[in-house]
Design an enzyme around this catalytic site. Structure first.
Site, PDB file in Angstrom:
ATOM      1  N   LYS A  84       0.856  -1.185   0.000  1.00 10.62           N
ATOM      2  CA  LYS A  84       0.000   0.000   0.000  1.00 10.62           C
ATOM      3  C   LYS A  84       0.892   1.234   0.000  1.00 10.62           C
ATOM      4  O   LYS A  84       1.779   1.387   0.854  1.00 10.62           O
ATOM      5  CB  LYS A  84      -0.872  -0.019   1.258  1.00 10.62           C
ATOM      6  CG  LYS A  84      -2.279   0.437   1.016  1.00 10.62           C
ATOM      7  CD  LYS A  84      -3.106   0.174   2.258  1.00 10.62           C
ATOM      8  CE  LYS A  84      -4.517   0.658   2.073  1.00 10.62           C
ATOM      9  NZ  LYS A  84      -5.256   0.601   3.326  1.00 10.62           N
TER      10      LYS A  84
HETATM   11  O1  G3P Z   1      -9.538   1.521   3.997  1.00  7.77           O
HETATM   12  C1  G3P Z   1      -9.250   2.774   4.518  1.00  7.77           C
HETATM   13  C2  G3P Z   1      -9.776   2.905   5.887  1.00  7.77           C
HETATM   14  O2  G3P Z   1      -9.078   2.112   6.791  1.00  7.77           O
HETATM   15  C3  G3P Z   1      -9.905   4.300   6.378  1.00  7.77           C
HETATM   16  O3  G3P Z   1     -11.124   4.351   6.993  1.00  7.77           O
HETATM   17  O4  G3P Z   1     -12.854   5.181   8.449  1.00  7.77           O
HETATM   18  O5  G3P Z   1     -10.445   5.816   8.866  1.00  7.77           O
HETATM   19  O6  G3P Z   1     -11.697   6.771   6.937  1.00  7.77           O
HETATM   20  P1  G3P Z   1     -11.559   5.593   7.856  1.00  7.77           P
END
Ligand code: G3P
Length: 218
Positions: A84
């Site tokens: 990633k």
């Molecule tokens: O896949 C990306 C994710 O882990 C981020 O999620 O909820 O932190 O925006 P969030």
């Protein structure tokens, strides 16, 4: 649309794996640190052993050269690791070098169609638009997913779209309708996807009707 699990929690991954519908995992430094896990490599290898599909592990440096070096190292941790890489100039440089070495990459923190096109041209295997974080600032995250799918299809760019930063089941529905190749979902959202109150009511009714029949036949 395929489902990946967006977590570094090994127990959740084990539980979800039993359902037979999870074909990959995505992690990021925040998710790994949330679990308080010390050995990054050991955690990634453990996840890779549970889920045979692509498991995204993020680089932890920002300059291109060290990023490429770290990506090569992480790529050696397990055959199903995907690297990633953030959407930056250094990240694009790293993706184009790594794609020529057949190292699979997932370009993360993607918030615009321009960024997505550049990632696809650099040779990213997967690109992750962060739907929830765009919604958070009043944009429409799923519109980006749809635009990416349309443009990649039109120009026959092979990058796969991972709808990421998914916050609730409606995001999964919208991602499927937008044509996302993959939605990466937190464990709690996966559990919510399974549930429907009419299913619960139906099970309770079947059980009680069956109870009536079986008590009559005794
Ligand atoms: O896949 C990306 C994710 O882990 C981020 O999620 O909820 O932190 O925006 P969030």
């Amino acid at each position: 649309m395929r489902i990946f699990l967006d977590t570094a929690n090994v127990n959740q991954i084990k539980q979800a794996a039993k359902l037979g519908i999870v074909s990959g995992v995505t992690t990021n430094p925040s998710l790994v640190s949330k679990e308080g896990l010390g050995d990054y490599k050991a955690v990634v290898q453990q996840i890779c052993a549970i889920i045979p599909g692509p498991v995204s592990a993020e680089v932890l440096v920002e300059e291109a050269e060290p990023m490429i070096e770290q990506a090569r190292e992480i790529a050696g941790w397990a055959p199903n690791v995907v690297i990633k890489i953030p959407t930056t100039a250094a990240g694009l440089e790293a993706i184009s070098v790594l794609s020529k070495e057949n190292v699979r990459t997932n370009m993360t923190l993607c918030f615009s169609l321009n960024q997505a096109i550049l990632g696809a041209l650099a040779g990213a295997t997967y690109i992750s638009p962060f739907v929830g974080r765009l919604d958070d600032i009043g944009h429409n995250g799923m519109e980006l997913v749809k635009d990416m799918v349309d443009v990649f299809t039109h120009y026959q760019l092979p990058a796969q779209v991972i709808a990421a930063s998914i916050r609730h089941p409606q995001h999964c529905v919208a991602a499927a309708k937008a044509g996302a190749h993959i939605a990466t979902v937190p464990y709690n959202v996966l559990m919510q996807m399974i549930q429907h109150p009419l299913t619960d009511i139906g099970i309770a009714r079947f059980a009680s009707d069956w109870q009536k029949v079986s008590s009559r036949s005794v």
